[in-house]
Design a protein around this motif. Structure first.
Motif, PDB file in Angstrom:
ATOM      1  N   SER A   1       8.261 -14.602  -3.106  1.00  0.00           N
ATOM      2  CA  SER A   1       7.747 -13.385  -3.739  1.00  0.00           C
ATOM      3  C   SER A   1       8.357 -12.196  -3.019  1.00  0.00           C
ATOM      4  CB  SER A   1       6.213 -13.323  -3.701  1.00  0.00           C
ATOM      5  OG  SER A   1       5.755 -13.120  -2.390  1.00  0.00           O
ATOM      6  N   TYR A   2       8.549 -11.123  -3.771  1.00  0.00           N
ATOM      7  CA  TYR A   2       9.228  -9.964  -3.187  1.00  0.00           C
ATOM      8  C   TYR A   2       8.859  -8.715  -3.982  1.00  0.00           C
ATOM      9  CZ  TYR A   2      13.037  -7.091  -1.337  1.00  0.00           C
ATOM     10  OH  TYR A   2      13.773  -6.103  -0.721  1.00  0.00           O
ATOM     11  N   GLU A   3       8.352  -7.707  -3.276  1.00  0.00           N
ATOM     12  CA  GLU A   3       8.104  -6.397  -3.860  1.00  0.00           C
ATOM     13  C   GLU A   3       8.755  -5.382  -2.924  1.00  0.00           C
ATOM     14  OE1 GLU A   3       4.536  -3.372  -5.227  1.00  0.00           O
ATOM     15  OE2 GLU A   3       4.019  -5.430  -4.695  1.00  0.00           O
ATOM     16  N   GLU A   4       9.822  -4.764  -3.371  1.00  0.00           N
ATOM     17  CA  GLU A   4      10.632  -3.871  -2.548  1.00  0.00           C
ATOM     18  C   GLU A   4       9.777  -2.852  -1.797  1.00  0.00           C
ATOM     19  OE1 GLU A   4      13.647  -2.212  -0.571  1.00  0.00           O
ATOM     20  OE2 GLU A   4      13.958  -3.928  -1.899  1.00  0.00           O
ATOM     21  N   GLY A   5       9.988  -2.810  -0.491  1.00  0.00           N
ATOM     22  CA  GLY A   5       9.307  -1.849   0.360  1.00  0.00           C
ATOM     23  C   GLY A   5       7.869  -2.170   0.681  1.00  0.00           C
ATOM     24  N   VAL A   6       7.342  -3.267   0.129  1.00  0.00           N
ATOM     25  CA  VAL A   6       5.917  -3.565   0.276  1.00  0.00           C
ATOM     26  C   VAL A   6       5.664  -4.937   0.899  1.00  0.00           C
ATOM     27  CG1 VAL A   6       3.715  -3.837  -0.941  1.00  0.00           C
ATOM     28  CG2 VAL A   6       5.354  -2.098  -1.681  1.00  0.00           C
ATOM     29  N   SER A   7       6.183  -6.000   0.276  1.00  0.00           N
ATOM     30  CA  SER A   7       5.849  -7.336   0.770  1.00  0.00           C
ATOM     31  C   SER A   7       6.889  -8.370   0.340  1.00  0.00           C
ATOM     32  CB  SER A   7       4.470  -7.775   0.267  1.00  0.00           C
ATOM     33  OG  SER A   7       4.491  -7.945  -1.126  1.00  0.00           O
ATOM     34  N   TRP A   8       6.950  -9.438   1.134  1.00  0.00           N
ATOM     35  CA  TRP A   8       7.729 -10.610   0.743  1.00  0.00           C
ATOM     36  C   TRP A   8       7.141 -11.837   1.424  1.00  0.00           C
ATOM     37  CZ3 TRP A   8      10.691 -13.667   4.099  1.00  0.00           C
ATOM     38  CH2 TRP A   8      10.978 -13.141   5.362  1.00  0.00           C
ATOM     39  N   SER A   9       7.306 -12.971   0.757  1.00  0.00           N
ATOM     40  CA  SER A   9       6.856 -14.266   1.278  1.00  0.00           C
ATOM     41  C   SER A   9       7.985 -15.255   1.108  1.00  0.00           C
ATOM     42  CB  SER A   9       5.631 -14.775   0.513  1.00  0.00           C
ATOM     43  OG  SER A   9       4.565 -13.882   0.644  1.00  0.00           O
ATOM     44  N   TRP A  10       7.882 -16.350   1.836  1.00  0.00           N
ATOM     45  CA  TRP A  10       8.927 -17.360   1.740  1.00  0.00           C
ATOM     46  C   TRP A  10       8.382 -18.752   1.945  1.00  0.00           C
ATOM     47  CZ3 TRP A  10      12.601 -17.487   6.588  1.00  0.00           C
ATOM     48  CH2 TRP A  10      11.867 -17.466   7.760  1.00  0.00           C
TER      49      TRP A  10
ATOM     50  N   THR B   1       3.951  -7.882   5.024  1.00  0.00           N
ATOM     51  CA  THR B   1       3.535  -6.705   4.276  1.00  0.00           C
ATOM     52  C   THR B   1       3.670  -5.465   5.146  1.00  0.00           C
ATOM     53  OG1 THR B   1       1.920  -8.034   3.061  1.00  0.00           O
ATOM     54  CG2 THR B   1       1.617  -5.653   3.008  1.00  0.00           C
ATOM     55  N   VAL B   2       4.125  -4.376   4.531  1.00  0.00           N
ATOM     56  CA  VAL B   2       4.196  -3.077   5.191  1.00  0.00           C
ATOM     57  C   VAL B   2       3.413  -2.086   4.337  1.00  0.00           C
ATOM     58  CG1 VAL B   2       5.702  -1.222   5.980  1.00  0.00           C
ATOM     59  CG2 VAL B   2       6.469  -3.587   6.169  1.00  0.00           C
ATOM     60  N   ALA B   3       2.485  -1.387   4.950  1.00  0.00           N
ATOM     61  CA  ALA B   3       1.688  -0.392   4.232  1.00  0.00           C
ATOM     62  C   ALA B   3       1.727   0.925   5.005  1.00  0.00           C
ATOM     63  CB  ALA B   3       0.248  -0.868   4.090  1.00  0.00           C
ATOM     64  N   THR B   4       2.031   1.998   4.309  1.00  0.00           N
ATOM     65  CA  THR B   4       2.064   3.317   4.937  1.00  0.00           C
ATOM     66  C   THR B   4       0.649   3.765   5.262  1.00  0.00           C
ATOM     67  OG1 THR B   4       4.074   3.889   3.736  1.00  0.00           O
ATOM     68  CG2 THR B   4       2.788   5.714   4.617  1.00  0.00           C
ATOM     69  N   THR B   5       0.491   4.351   6.451  1.00  0.00           N
ATOM     70  CA  THR B   5      -0.794   4.923   6.863  1.00  0.00           C
ATOM     71  C   THR B   5      -0.565   6.394   7.207  1.00  0.00           C
ATOM     72  OG1 THR B   5      -0.503   4.385   9.208  1.00  0.00           O
ATOM     73  CG2 THR B   5      -1.538   2.701   7.818  1.00  0.00           C
ATOM     74  N   ARG B   6      -1.630   7.093   7.571  1.00  0.00           N
ATOM     75  CA  ARG B   6      -1.483   8.507   7.947  1.00  0.00           C
ATOM     76  C   ARG B   6      -0.579   8.669   9.165  1.00  0.00           C
ATOM     77  NH1 ARG B   6      -7.203  10.393   8.766  1.00  0.00           N
ATOM     78  NH2 ARG B   6      -7.809   8.305   8.177  1.00  0.00           N
TER      79      ARG B   6
ATOM     80  N   ALA C   1       7.434   3.431   7.523  1.00  0.00           N
ATOM     81  CA  ALA C   1       7.443   2.134   6.844  1.00  0.00           C
ATOM     82  C   ALA C   1       8.854   1.662   6.490  1.00  0.00           C
ATOM     83  CB  ALA C   1       6.553   2.179   5.608  1.00  0.00           C
ATOM     84  N   PRO C   2       9.772   2.546   6.032  1.00  0.00           N
ATOM     85  CA  PRO C   2      11.122   2.057   5.706  1.00  0.00           C
ATOM     86  C   PRO C   2      11.867   1.441   6.896  1.00  0.00           C
ATOM     87  CG  PRO C   2      10.750   4.165   4.658  1.00  0.00           C
ATOM     88  CD  PRO C   2       9.589   3.936   5.601  1.00  0.00           C
ATOM     89  N   VAL C   3      11.587   1.925   8.094  1.00  0.00           N
ATOM     90  CA  VAL C   3      12.215   1.350   9.293  1.00  0.00           C
ATOM     91  C   VAL C   3      11.729  -0.087   9.492  1.00  0.00           C
ATOM     92  CG1 VAL C   3      12.370   1.510  11.815  1.00  0.00           C
ATOM     93  CG2 VAL C   3      12.580   3.584  10.410  1.00  0.00           C
ATOM     94  N   LEU C   4      10.425  -0.289   9.357  1.00  0.00           N
ATOM     95  CA  LEU C   4       9.863  -1.635   9.511  1.00  0.00           C
ATOM     96  C   LEU C   4      10.338  -2.543   8.393  1.00  0.00           C
ATOM     97  CD1 LEU C   4       8.007  -2.323  11.938  1.00  0.00           C
ATOM     98  CD2 LEU C   4       8.001   0.082  11.421  1.00  0.00           C
ATOM     99  N   TRP C   5      10.385  -2.028   7.178  1.00  0.00           N
ATOM    100  CA  TRP C   5      10.837  -2.835   6.045  1.00  0.00           C
ATOM    101  C   TRP C   5      12.269  -3.319   6.280  1.00  0.00           C
ATOM    102  CZ3 TRP C   5       8.680  -5.603   2.554  1.00  0.00           C
ATOM    103  CH2 TRP C   5       9.424  -6.077   1.478  1.00  0.00           C
ATOM    104  N   ASP C   6      13.114  -2.433   6.777  1.00  0.00           N
ATOM    105  CA  ASP C   6      14.499  -2.802   7.055  1.00  0.00           C
ATOM    106  C   ASP C   6      14.560  -3.925   8.096  1.00  0.00           C
ATOM    107  OD1 ASP C   6      17.340  -2.309   6.577  1.00  0.00           O
ATOM    108  OD2 ASP C   6      17.362  -1.615   8.650  1.00  0.00           O
ATOM    109  N   LEU C   7      13.770  -3.831   9.148  1.00  0.00           N
ATOM    110  CA  LEU C   7      13.743  -4.883  10.173  1.00  0.00           C
ATOM    111  C   LEU C   7      13.252  -6.212   9.599  1.00  0.00           C
ATOM    112  CD1 LEU C   7      12.295  -2.832  13.159  1.00  0.00           C
ATOM    113  CD2 LEU C   7      14.581  -3.860  13.050  1.00  0.00           C
ATOM    114  N   LEU C   8      12.282  -6.145   8.703  1.00  0.00           N
ATOM    115  CA  LEU C   8      11.718  -7.361   8.127  1.00  0.00           C
ATOM    116  C   LEU C   8      12.627  -8.035   7.106  1.00  0.00           C
ATOM    117  CD1 LEU C   8       8.010  -6.277   7.599  1.00  0.00           C
ATOM    118  CD2 LEU C   8       8.843  -7.977   9.225  1.00  0.00           C
ATOM    119  N   THR C   9      13.531  -7.278   6.516  1.00  0.00           N
ATOM    120  CA  THR C   9      14.340  -7.841   5.430  1.00  0.00           C
ATOM    121  C   THR C   9      15.814  -8.031   5.778  1.00  0.00           C
ATOM    122  OG1 THR C   9      14.649  -5.627   4.479  1.00  0.00           O
ATOM    123  CG2 THR C   9      12.817  -6.961   3.624  1.00  0.00           C
TER     124      THR C   9
END
Length: 126
Positions: free
Chosen positions: A67-76, A87-92, A13-21
């Motif tokens: 809106s912004y929640e670090e590592g989880v979601s943002w909107s614009w 939104t990024v959510a960790t899965t198994r 998830a942190p890799v995707l979050w970095d790409l998204l932000t």
């Protein structure tokens, strides 16, 4: 109300979050983004960030992170109009990335689905 478009990605998830932000990454995964910059010159968005996004045919349009929640979601909002949520959510096995499209713009879901495929490819390169 929004319409969700999501994809499971076999990457942390942190890799995707970095790409998204990271605004420099946006043109690499966003089919409708030719460029982006933040008003404060930073590389990553955060709560209340403002800047401009360059869209075809090369026009710069203002945006604001609403809106912004670090590592989880943002909107614009773009040009003052509510736009996509992210939104990024960790899965198994990796994570699930979801774009939330305003109910009145369902056709933009096609663009979001293409962006999800591009994000997966970029995350695999990391």
């Amino acid at each position: 109300m929004s319409l969700p478009f999501s994809r499971r990605v076999l990457a942390p998830a942190p890799v995707l979050w970095d790409l998204l932000t990271t605004v420099e990454a946006w043109p690499h995964w966003g089919p409708s983004v030719l460029g982006a910059r933040l008003d404060d010159g930073s590389a990553r968005i955060g709560p209340g960030s403002t800047g401009q996004v360059r869209v075809p045919p090369g026009v710069w349009i203002p945006f604001r992170v609403t809106s912004y929640e670090e590592g989880v979601s943002w909107s614009w909002s773009v040009a003052g109009v509510p736009a996509t949520g992210h939104t990024v959510a960790t899965t198994r096995k990796g994570c699930r990335v979801t774009f939330h499209v305003p109910w009145w713009a369902p056709a933009y879901g096609v663009v979001c689905l293409a962006a999800l495929v591009r994000l997966e490819r970029l995350a695999a390169e990391d």
